[in-house]
Design an enzyme around this catalytic site. Structure first.
Site, PDB file in Angstrom:
ATOM      1  N   LYS A 140      -1.808  -1.590  -4.043  1.00  0.00           N
ATOM      2  CA  LYS A 140      -2.675  -0.412  -4.056  1.00  0.00           C
ATOM      3  C   LYS A 140      -1.823   0.851  -4.053  1.00  0.00           C
ATOM      4  CE  LYS A 140      -6.071   1.996  -1.166  1.00  0.00           C
ATOM      5  NZ  LYS A 140      -6.720   2.056   0.157  1.00  0.00           N
ATOM      6  N   LYS A 174       0.866  -1.183   0.000  1.00  0.00           N
ATOM      7  CA  LYS A 174       0.000   0.000   0.000  1.00  0.00           C
ATOM      8  C   LYS A 174       0.899   1.229   0.000  1.00  0.00           C
ATOM      9  CE  LYS A 174      -3.742   2.325   2.461  1.00  0.00           C
ATOM     10  NZ  LYS A 174      -4.645   2.295   3.626  1.00  0.00           N
TER      11      LYS A 174
END
Length: 319
Positions: free
Chosen positions: A244, A191
């Site tokens: 992500k 992330k």
């Protein structure tokens, strides 16, 4: 001479040799539930996306089910926030009550609960804070409590998004000890500390009140570190790993796909969605073609699961 155009002459031929296909079973739709009644609040920076109160959320859930989408990723927005994010692990919190409602009304719908403290803390950070420092190890028990709480409410899967070191293993052990060995974990593994999250923070009321999240989310420049993060989460017991955002990090997605056969997810995040919507509203792009091209790129790079705010549209386009 090799004539590759032979197989591009018409749609039937192109379909016959097409390497990458998008299915409704690839899609997860993110949703925001907010404390209160009779609320359908538009997220101004994300056209078509709303905050829903529990008493009205069926309006959107019906669209999800009718489109053939199998699952949602749920984010909760509480009325009360405090330093330790206590609503995240309150068995009567807005997220927990919403999960119980969904599982009663839509028992076959896969409910994935995001696990983080940022929506629930008064300071907007993903962990506990002392003297301006985000505490790693002290945050892990609260993430585990939040995971247990939503699973007891009926969540089918938990998705820790906080990026604290060691949280996957801690949550896995805690769920196992409490009788939930069969509950899968989708780890937000790589992330990135990305500018593409801006509209989400409007939607989830989760902007940090000071500083930023660069001390725990990943440096956008570090592809090899992203792979290490994914491998660490696999070692700790993750069942699905995620990269992500999606579009600016397809290289990482591809690299992770090449080193593991684990189920791989990517999150087509709010800023990516908002840019497409803004350009489409101005008539600058063909929204359907652009979105489908993006979905194909994510799938081609290796994702089996795509979390996207476009999910309902995509499902209806391909049905």
């Amino acid at each position: 001479m090799e004539r590759m155009r032979r197989l591009r002459q018409n749609e039937a031929l192109r379909s016959l040799v097409r390497e990458t296909e998008i299915s409704t079973t690839d899609l997860i739709y993110p949703m925001f539930v907010i404390e209160g009644e009779n609320i359908k609040e538009p997220v101004e920076s994300m056209p078509g996306i709303y905050q829903w109160s529990i008493d009205r959320i069926d309006e959107e859930l019906d669209r999800v089910v009718n489109a053939g989408i199998l699952g949602i990723l749920l984010f909760g927005i509480p009325a009360h926030k405090d330093e330790c994010g206590s609503e995240a692990y309150d068995d009567n919190g807005v997220t927990q009550r919403c999960i119980r409602h969904i599982k009663e009304k839509y028992p076959e719908l896969l409910v994935i609960s995001d696990i983080c403290l940022c929506e629930y803390t008064s300071h907007g950070h993903c962990g506990l804070i002392k003297d301006g420092v985000i505490l790693n190890d002290e945050t892990l028990p609260l993430l585990a409590e939040a995971s247990l709480s939503v699973v007891k409410a009926g969540a089918d899967m938990v998705a820790p998004s906080d990026m604290m070191d060691g949280r996957i293993g801690y949550i896995r052990n805690y769920l196992d000890e409490n009788g939930y060995k069969n509950t899968p974990i989708m780890a937000y593994s790589a992330k990135i500390a990305s500018a593409f999250y801006g509209p989400f923070r409007d939607a989830a009321h989760s902007a940090p009140q000071f500083g930023d999240r660069k001390s725990y989310q990943m440096d956008p420049a570090n592809g090899r570190e992203a792979v290490r993060e994914c491998l660490a989460d696999i070692d700790e017991g993750a069942d699905i790993i995620m990269v992500k955002p999606a579009l600016a990090y397809l290289d990482i997605l591809k690299e992770v796909r090449e080193i593991t056969d684990m189920p791989l997810c990517t999150y087509n995040v709010s800023g990516e969605y908002a840019m497409v919507k803004a350009a489409a509203q101005n008539g600058w792009i063909d929204e359907k073609r652009i979105v489908m091209e993006e979905m194909t790129a994510m799938k081609r790079a290796g994702a089996k699961i795509i979390i996207t705010y476009h999910a309902i549209d995509v499902a209806n386009w391909i049905s």
